[in-house]
Design a protein around this motif. Sequence first.
Motif, PDB file in Angstrom:
ATOM      1  N   ALA A 197       0.833  -1.205   0.000  1.00 36.97           N
ATOM      2  CA  ALA A 197       0.000   0.000   0.000  1.00 36.97           C
ATOM      3  C   ALA A 197       0.866   1.253   0.000  1.00 36.97           C
ATOM      4  CB  ALA A 197      -0.919  -0.008   1.223  1.00 36.97           C
ATOM      5  N   VAL A 198       1.959   1.255   0.729  1.00 35.89           N
ATOM      6  CA  VAL A 198       2.863   2.407   0.760  1.00 35.89           C
ATOM      7  C   VAL A 198       3.514   2.599  -0.606  1.00 35.89           C
ATOM      8  CG1 VAL A 198       5.018   3.278   1.741  1.00 35.89           C
ATOM      9  CG2 VAL A 198       3.286   2.277   3.237  1.00 35.89           C
ATOM     10  N   LEU A 199       3.972   1.517  -1.226  1.00 31.99           N
ATOM     11  CA  LEU A 199       4.593   1.615  -2.547  1.00 31.99           C
ATOM     12  C   LEU A 199       3.623   2.143  -3.597  1.00 31.99           C
ATOM     13  CD1 LEU A 199       6.721  -1.641  -2.672  1.00 31.99           C
ATOM     14  CD2 LEU A 199       7.534   0.710  -2.513  1.00 31.99           C
ATOM     15  N   VAL A 200       2.387   1.686  -3.571  1.00 29.74           N
ATOM     16  CA  VAL A 200       1.388   2.181  -4.527  1.00 29.74           C
ATOM     17  C   VAL A 200       1.103   3.653  -4.275  1.00 29.74           C
ATOM     18  CG1 VAL A 200      -1.041   1.986  -5.213  1.00 29.74           C
ATOM     19  CG2 VAL A 200       0.348  -0.068  -4.955  1.00 29.74           C
ATOM     20  N   GLY A 201       1.012   4.064  -3.030  1.00 28.73           N
ATOM     21  CA  GLY A 201       0.775   5.471  -2.710  1.00 28.73           C
ATOM     22  C   GLY A 201       1.892   6.373  -3.199  1.00 28.73           C
ATOM     23  N   VAL A 202       3.132   5.945  -3.024  1.00 28.34           N
ATOM     24  CA  VAL A 202       4.264   6.741  -3.474  1.00 28.34           C
ATOM     25  C   VAL A 202       4.330   6.776  -4.995  1.00 28.34           C
ATOM     26  CG1 VAL A 202       6.789   6.797  -3.555  1.00 28.34           C
ATOM     27  CG2 VAL A 202       5.620   6.425  -1.381  1.00 28.34           C
ATOM     28  N   ALA A 203       4.052   5.671  -5.636  1.00 27.69           N
ATOM     29  CA  ALA A 203       4.153   5.597  -7.098  1.00 27.69           C
ATOM     30  C   ALA A 203       3.062   6.396  -7.801  1.00 27.69           C
ATOM     31  CB  ALA A 203       4.094   4.145  -7.548  1.00 27.69           C
ATOM     32  N   THR A 204       1.930   6.601  -7.162  1.00 28.07           N
ATOM     33  CA  THR A 204       0.815   7.277  -7.828  1.00 28.07           C
ATOM     34  C   THR A 204       0.605   8.719  -7.377  1.00 28.07           C
ATOM     35  OG1 THR A 204      -0.736   6.395  -6.191  1.00 28.07           O
ATOM     36  CG2 THR A 204      -0.428   5.125  -8.221  1.00 28.07           C
ATOM     37  N   ARG A 205       1.430   9.225  -6.474  1.00 30.01           N
ATOM     38  CA  ARG A 205       1.238  10.614  -6.046  1.00 30.01           C
ATOM     39  C   ARG A 205       1.743  11.569  -7.136  1.00 30.01           C
ATOM     40  NH1 ARG A 205       5.851  11.700  -1.466  1.00 30.01           N
ATOM     41  NH2 ARG A 205       7.598  11.303  -2.847  1.00 30.01           N
TER      42      ARG A 205
END
Length: 67
Positions: free
Chosen positions: A53-61
């Motif tokens: 979830a953290v990786l997806v959040g960083v990649a899509t910001r």
Amino acid sequence: MASPSHRQHPGRHKATLGISAGRVFDIRAKVHVTSDGLLAIGGFVSSILLSTAVLVGVATRHLPRRD
């Protein structure tokens, strides 16, 4: 009362899985795990989900543009 050979130990769990497709493909698996092992598996899975979830959040910001 169950005989001693069929009695399950407290705190131990077991699961069996069987998958077959047609006459060629057949897989069987058995797992025996303690309560502490289940706790460790739960912690491992939750840490994987949290890090994903953290990786997806960083990649899509959206970052501000540098103009």
